[in-house]
Write a protein that holds these residues in place. Structure first.
Motif, PDB file in Angstrom:
ATOM      1  N   VAL A 160      10.740   0.510  -6.330  1.00 22.93           N
ATOM      2  CA  VAL A 160      11.053   1.517  -7.346  1.00 22.93           C
ATOM      3  C   VAL A 160      11.695   2.731  -6.682  1.00 22.93           C
ATOM      4  O   VAL A 160      11.518   2.969  -5.492  1.00 22.93           O
ATOM      5  N   VAL A 161      12.453   3.473  -7.469  1.00 22.71           N
ATOM      6  CA  VAL A 161      13.113   4.672  -6.969  1.00 22.71           C
ATOM      7  C   VAL A 161      12.145   5.835  -7.105  1.00 22.71           C
ATOM      8  O   VAL A 161      11.446   5.936  -8.101  1.00 22.71           O
ATOM      9  N   CYS A 170       1.234   7.719  -0.731  1.00 18.36           N
ATOM     10  CA  CYS A 170       0.902   6.640   0.199  1.00 18.36           C
ATOM     11  C   CYS A 170      -0.589   6.630   0.506  1.00 18.36           C
ATOM     12  O   CYS A 170      -1.138   5.614   0.896  1.00 18.36           O
ATOM     13  N   HIS A 171      -1.236   7.778   0.384  1.00 20.38           N
ATOM     14  CA  HIS A 171      -2.647   7.881   0.756  1.00 20.38           C
ATOM     15  C   HIS A 171      -3.517   8.213  -0.441  1.00 20.38           C
ATOM     16  O   HIS A 171      -4.669   8.609  -0.279  1.00 20.38           O
ATOM     17  N   THR A 172      -2.974   8.076  -1.629  1.00 22.86           N
ATOM     18  CA  THR A 172      -3.755   8.409  -2.820  1.00 22.86           C
ATOM     19  C   THR A 172      -4.691   7.261  -3.169  1.00 22.86           C
ATOM     20  O   THR A 172      -4.246   6.117  -3.307  1.00 22.86           O
ATOM     21  N   LEU A 175      -4.023   4.190  -5.704  1.00 19.54           N
ATOM     22  CA  LEU A 175      -2.615   3.761  -5.764  1.00 19.54           C
ATOM     23  C   LEU A 175      -2.287   2.725  -4.692  1.00 19.54           C
ATOM     24  O   LEU A 175      -1.126   2.362  -4.525  1.00 19.54           O
ATOM     25  N   GLU A 176      -3.311   2.256  -3.963  1.00 20.95           N
ATOM     26  CA  GLU A 176      -3.028   1.367  -2.833  1.00 20.95           C
ATOM     27  C   GLU A 176      -2.198   0.151  -3.250  1.00 20.95           C
ATOM     28  O   GLU A 176      -1.194  -0.176  -2.617  1.00 20.95           O
ATOM     29  N   ASP A 177      -2.644  -0.524  -4.308  1.00 24.40           N
ATOM     30  CA  ASP A 177      -1.928  -1.732  -4.717  1.00 24.40           C
ATOM     31  C   ASP A 177      -0.502  -1.402  -5.148  1.00 24.40           C
ATOM     32  O   ASP A 177       0.442  -2.120  -4.837  1.00 24.40           O
ATOM     33  N   PHE A 178      -0.379  -0.292  -5.867  1.00 24.86           N
ATOM     34  CA  PHE A 178       0.945   0.100  -6.333  1.00 24.86           C
ATOM     35  C   PHE A 178       1.890   0.366  -5.162  1.00 24.86           C
ATOM     36  O   PHE A 178       3.009  -0.147  -5.127  1.00 24.86           O
ATOM     37  N   VAL A 179       1.448   1.170  -4.191  1.00 21.74           N
ATOM     38  CA  VAL A 179       2.365   1.505  -3.096  1.00 21.74           C
ATOM     39  C   VAL A 179       2.605   0.308  -2.179  1.00 21.74           C
ATOM     40  O   VAL A 179       3.701   0.144  -1.648  1.00 21.74           O
TER      41      VAL A 179
END
Ligand code: NAG
Ligand code: NAG
Length: 202
Positions: A160-161, A170-172, A175-179
Motif C-alpha cells: 500500500v502507498v 512499524c512498532h504499533t 498492526l503487526e499483521d498489517f505491516v
C-alpha cells in the motif's frame, strides 16, 4: 509578416534542447517528455527546486509527461542562452536534487534497471494507477520495476502507498499483521514469509 512567422515556428518546435533529450520521446512532431520524466518526487523541497530551476521562457509550462516545456537551463548547463552546451556537474546535481522539476526522473536510481525479459504482464501497458495498486505492486516490483520506478526496492515493496508517511506504525501494537503484509519495505519485513513472498531481484 507570414514569412517572418514561418521563420520563427521551427525554432519553437525544439523547446527540449537537442543537447539533452533525456527522458523525452518523439511524438511524431515534437520531442516531448516521456511518462517517466516527471514521475518521481524532488529530493529537495519543491519550493526550493522551483526557485533554483527556472525555465528560460517564463511562459513555459512546468515539465510534465507529454509536453515540451523548457527544461530549466541550470538542469543541464551553466550557459544562459537556449540552447547551451551540456555541463555534467549541473546535470548530476539536478538528477540528485530536483529530478522532477528538471524532467530527469528516468535517470534516477529508481528507474535504473531492466524489466524482466519475460514479464508476466506487458510492461509497456502498465499504467501509473497500476504502479500504485496494492493488487499489482508486488508483481510489478518483480517484473516491471523500470516502468514503475521500483528499481531500488530489490523486489520488496510496500503493497500500500503511505506506510513511509508514518514509520512508527512499524512498532504499533495491533498492526503487526498489517505491516508484515503491507509495509514490508518501510518496516524492513522483507524476509517475513507472506502469501506473496518477496522474490529478491538483482
Ligand atoms: C506532440 O506534442 C506537441 C507538444 O506538446 C503537441 O502540441 C502535439 O499535439 C503532439 N502531437 C501528437 C501527435 O501527439
Ligand atoms: C498495449 O498497448 C499498446 C500500445 O499502447 C496497444 O496497442 C495494445 O492494444 C495494448 N494491449 C492491451 C492488451 O491493452
Amino acid at each position: 509578416m507570414l514569412f517572418l512567422l514561418s521563420l520563427l515556428i521551427p525554432l519553437a518546435t525544439t523547446r527540449i534542447t537537442p543537447y539533452d533529450l533525456s527522458c523525452s520521446i518523439h511524438n511524431g512532431t515534437h520531442n516531448v517528455y516521456s511518462s517517466t520524466a516527471a514521475s518521481c518526487q524532488n529530493v529537495l523541497s519543491d519550493e526550493y527546486c522551483n526557485i533554483a530551476y527556472i525555465p528560460a521562457d517564463p511562459y513555459s509550462p512546468v515539465v510534465a509527461e507529454g509536453n515540451d516545456a523548457d527544461r530549466p537551463l541550470l538542469c543541464y548547463t551553466l550557459g544562459t542562452a537556449t540552447p547551451s552546451p551540456l555541463n555534467q556537474d549541473a546535470r548530476s546535481a539536478a538528477i540528485a536534487n530536483c529530478p522532477k522539476t528538471c524532467g530527469y526522473c528516468c535517470l534516477t536510481n529508481a528507474y535504473k534497471c531492466q524489466n524482466l525479459l519475460y514479464p508476466r504482464v506487458n510492461c509497456k501497458n502498465v499504467s501509473k494507477a497500476m504502479c500504485l495498486s496494492p493488487l499489482w505492486r508486488q508483481i510489478l516490483a518483480e517484473d516491471c520495476p523500470a516502468t514503475c520506478g521500483f528499481c531500488d526496492l530489490n523486489g520488496c515493496i510496500d503493497l500500500v502507498v503511505g506506510c513511509e508517511n508514518d514509520p512508527s506504525i512499524c512498532h504499533t501494537v495491533g498492526l503487526e499483521d498489517f505491516v508484515n503484509q503491507n509495509c514490508r519495505m518501510t518496516c524492513n519485513r522483507c524476509s517475513v514469509g507472506t502469501q506473496q513472498p518477496c522474490r529478491g531481484r538483482r
